[in-house]
Design an enzyme around this catalytic site. Structure first.
Site, short mmCIF file in Angstrom:
data_model
loop_
_atom_site.label_atom_id
_atom_site.label_comp_id
_atom_site.label_asym_id
_atom_site.label_seq_id
_atom_site.Cartn_x
_atom_site.Cartn_y
_atom_site.Cartn_z
CG ASN A 1 -42.69 -27.05 -32.48
OD1 ASN A 1 -43.33 -26.03 -32.29
ND2 ASN A 1 -42.74 -28.09 -31.67
CE LYS B 1 -46.92 -25.80 -28.15
NZ LYS B 1 -45.69 -25.92 -28.97
CE LYS C 1 -51.69 -24.05 -33.16
NZ LYS C 1 -50.88 -22.89 -32.76
CG HIS D 1 -38.01 -20.68 -31.12
ND1 HIS D 1 -38.66 -21.74 -30.55
CD2 HIS D 1 -38.98 -19.87 -31.60
CE1 HIS D 1 -39.97 -21.59 -30.69
NE2 HIS D 1 -40.19 -20.47 -31.32
NE ARG E 1 -49.88 -27.46 -30.02
CZ ARG E 1 -50.68 -26.70 -29.30
NH1 ARG E 1 -51.52 -27.25 -28.44
NH2 ARG E 1 -50.64 -25.39 -29.41
NE ARG F 1 -53.42 -22.66 -6.27
CZ ARG F 1 -53.68 -21.84 -5.27
NH1 ARG F 1 -54.81 -21.18 -5.23
NH2 ARG F 1 -52.80 -21.67 -4.32
CD GLU G 1 -44.92 -29.47 -29.14
OE1 GLU G 1 -45.63 -28.47 -29.38
OE2 GLU G 1 -43.70 -29.43 -29.04
CG HIS H 1 -42.42 -16.22 -34.31
ND1 HIS H 1 -41.61 -17.10 -33.62
CD2 HIS H 1 -43.44 -16.98 -34.82
CE1 HIS H 1 -42.12 -18.33 -33.71
NE2 HIS H 1 -43.23 -18.28 -34.43
N1 LIG Z 1 -48.91 -19.55 -28.89
C1 LIG Z 1 -48.59 -20.05 -30.05
O1 LIG Z 1 -48.99 -21.16 -30.40
C2 LIG Z 1 -47.75 -19.25 -30.97
C3 LIG Z 1 -47.65 -19.61 -32.32
C4 LIG Z 1 -46.92 -18.79 -33.18
C5 LIG Z 1 -46.30 -17.65 -32.68
N2 LIG Z 1 -46.41 -17.33 -31.36
C6 LIG Z 1 -45.81 -16.11 -30.83
O2 LIG Z 1 -46.46 -14.99 -31.43
C7 LIG Z 1 -45.55 -13.89 -31.39
C8 LIG Z 1 -45.59 -13.19 -32.73
O3 LIG Z 1 -46.89 -12.72 -32.97
P1 LIG Z 1 -47.14 -11.55 -34.01
O4 LIG Z 1 -46.42 -11.85 -35.25
O5 LIG Z 1 -48.59 -11.35 -34.05
O6 LIG Z 1 -46.37 -10.31 -33.37
P2 LIG Z 1 -46.86 -9.08 -32.47
O7 LIG Z 1 -47.85 -9.50 -31.49
O8 LIG Z 1 -45.61 -8.43 -31.99
O9 LIG Z 1 -47.57 -8.13 -33.54
C9 LIG Z 1 -46.82 -7.58 -34.58
C10 LIG Z 1 -46.96 -6.06 -34.66
O10 LIG Z 1 -48.20 -5.71 -35.25
C11 LIG Z 1 -48.90 -4.78 -34.42
N3 LIG Z 1 -50.33 -5.01 -34.69
C12 LIG Z 1 -51.10 -6.01 -34.22
N4 LIG Z 1 -52.30 -5.98 -34.82
C13 LIG Z 1 -52.29 -4.93 -35.65
C14 LIG Z 1 -53.25 -4.40 -36.56
N5 LIG Z 1 -54.43 -4.98 -36.76
N6 LIG Z 1 -52.92 -3.28 -37.26
C15 LIG Z 1 -51.68 -2.71 -37.09
N7 LIG Z 1 -50.74 -3.20 -36.27
C16 LIG Z 1 -51.04 -4.29 -35.58
C17 LIG Z 1 -48.41 -5.12 -33.05
O11 LIG Z 1 -48.63 -4.06 -32.15
C18 LIG Z 1 -46.94 -5.38 -33.31
O12 LIG Z 1 -46.24 -4.16 -33.42
C19 LIG Z 1 -44.20 -14.44 -31.03
O13 LIG Z 1 -43.91 -14.11 -29.70
C20 LIG Z 1 -44.38 -15.93 -31.18
O14 LIG Z 1 -43.54 -16.66 -30.31
C21 LIG Z 1 -47.12 -18.11 -30.52
ZN LIG Z 2 -44.50 -19.86 -34.95
#
Ligand SMILES: NC(=O)c1ccc[n+]([C@@H]2O[C@H](COP(=O)([O-])OP(=O)(O)OC[C@H]3O[C@@H](n4cnc5c(N)ncnc54)[C@H](O)[C@@H]3O)[C@@H](O)[C@H]2O)c1
Ligand SMILES: [Zn+2]
Length: 361
Positions: free
Chosen positions: A242, A140, A224, A249, A238, A118, A234, A262
């Protein structure tokens, strides 16, 4: 080092931003209240940074879980790997999870922390530009479902966010560009002056100029933090974060998770949102062109994948969680720096945006 605060009353937390923070002995440790710590990372990031992170956690009882790498693993099966490890290692309610990686690791780990027994503590150590400017801040968390992106999740704030900007040194150019999409987003929805700065400094950012990157990260986190503090769950502003995401998406789900990053999907989505805003007469053509030009200079797509159809977009967009009982809401632009969330757009203009941007791709 810069320290920003996400102001959420007793759940307020710091965002530490600086170089070599992975060598700073007590920034993380002071946010860990029990003895048990589980570090969650993935098979790409762990070989690069896990050892240094573990060195910061010397006084604790630490276990690690290494997940497969990729958006296609941001799902319930991978989440279950974390629960299994937590139970096998008998971690109790006083434990702390630490996410070391990009947004995928951060979102899954955060949801594991939100739901395990929890709710347990968690800390974010984001290592992609996207995670440093966006996903690690704001609480999030969640995973994808085959039928919709981020459809299973919870709000759960971290205890701190530790951003070591040097981790970007190992990040691929394509991933750096994906992070720039969210940076551009902040300019578009909130800060015209920052958008101007991005126009002037895009070449420096692409060349990984340390000062330019540090400023972009700080300004993005500050915006942010301000928005999350004003509307954590949100119910209002907030949702502006998006911008481009309902289109984006749909692209991520429609092309199969992991094919379009993304940030790439959001980039095309922001240009589509600008186009739709202009069709309503809310945004002038020059602003649409500036948006597309900046997205393009960041090395990001300005149009959706041509293999998708307008109908596929409409179907996928209807699943998106910004669709409320009253219908699909979209984030649209009134000017560079000002956005609105509205269900009050004309469906025939949305169809025109889809048809024309798909045929331009
Ligand atoms: N929670 C939120 O508010 C929020 C906001 C925006 C995006 N997201 C989510 O975030 C995700 C995308 O995140 P992302 O773009 O970081 O993708 P990711 O986590 O897939 O990372 C991208 C790639 O970079 C690699 N990597 C990470 N750090 C590295 C480093 N320092 N050196 C070399 N390689 C590295 C990872 O292993 C991966 O292959 C999506 O799922 C999206 O929905 C969430
Ligand atoms: Zn995003």
């Amino acid at each position: 080092m810069q320290t920003l605060t996400v102001e959420l009353g007793e759940r307020s937390y710091p965002i530490y931003i600086g170089q070599q923070l992975l060598d700073h002995p007590d920034l993380l440790a002071k946010h860990i209240h029990g003895r048990q710590v589980m570090v969650v990372s993935n098979e790409t990031v762990a070989p690069l940074y896990l050892e240094r992170l573990l060195a910061l956690l010397g006084g604790f009882d630490v276990t690690t879980v290494i997940l497969p790498d990729g958006e296609q693993y941001k799902n319930l099966d991978t989440l279950n790997m974390i629960y299994t490890a937590l139970l096998e290692k008998r971690l109790n309610r006083g434990c702390t999870l630490v996410a070391l990686g990009g947004g995928v690791v951060g979102d899954i780990t955060g949801f594991a922390a939100a739901s395990y027994q929890r709710g347990v503590d968690f800390l974010q150590v984001p290592t992609t530009l996207l995670a440093q400017v966006d996903s690690s801040v704001g609480g999030k968390t969640g995973v994808n479902h085959a039928l919709g992106k981020n459809m299973i999740g919870a709000f759960h704030q971290p205890g701190c966010v530790l951003i070591d900007t040097d981790t970007l040194d190992t990040l691929e150019d394509r991933q750096l560009a994906a992070g720039l999409a969210e940076v551009i987003k902040y300019g578009l929805i909130y800060d015209a002056g920052f958008f101007d700065w991005l126009e002037q400094n895009m070449a420096a950012l692409k060349a990984r100029d340390k000062q330019a990157l540090a400023y972009a990260i700080e300004r993005s986190c500050a915006i942010k933090a301000e928005i999350v503090a004003a509307d954590e769950r949100e119910s209002g502003m907030r949702a502006l974060l998006n911008l481009g995401h309902t289109f984006g998406h749909a692209i991520e789900t429609g092309t199969g998770y992991g094919n379009w990053l993304h940030g790439e999907a959001v980039a095309a989505g922001m240009v589509m949102a600008a186009d739709l805003s202009a069709r309503h007469g809310w945004l002038d053509e020059a602003a649409v062109e500036r948006t597309a030009a900046l997205v393009s200079r960041a090395g990001l797509p300005t149009a959706p994948p041509p293999e998708m159809s307008a109908q596929q977009f409409l179907d996928l967009m209807a699943v998106d969680k910004k669709a409320v009982d009253t219908g699909l809401r979209l984030v649209l632009l009134k000017s560079i720096g000002t956005a609105v969330v509205t269900a009050d757009y004309r469906p025939e203009l949305l169809s025109a945006t889809l048809d024309e941007t798909l045929s331009a791709a």
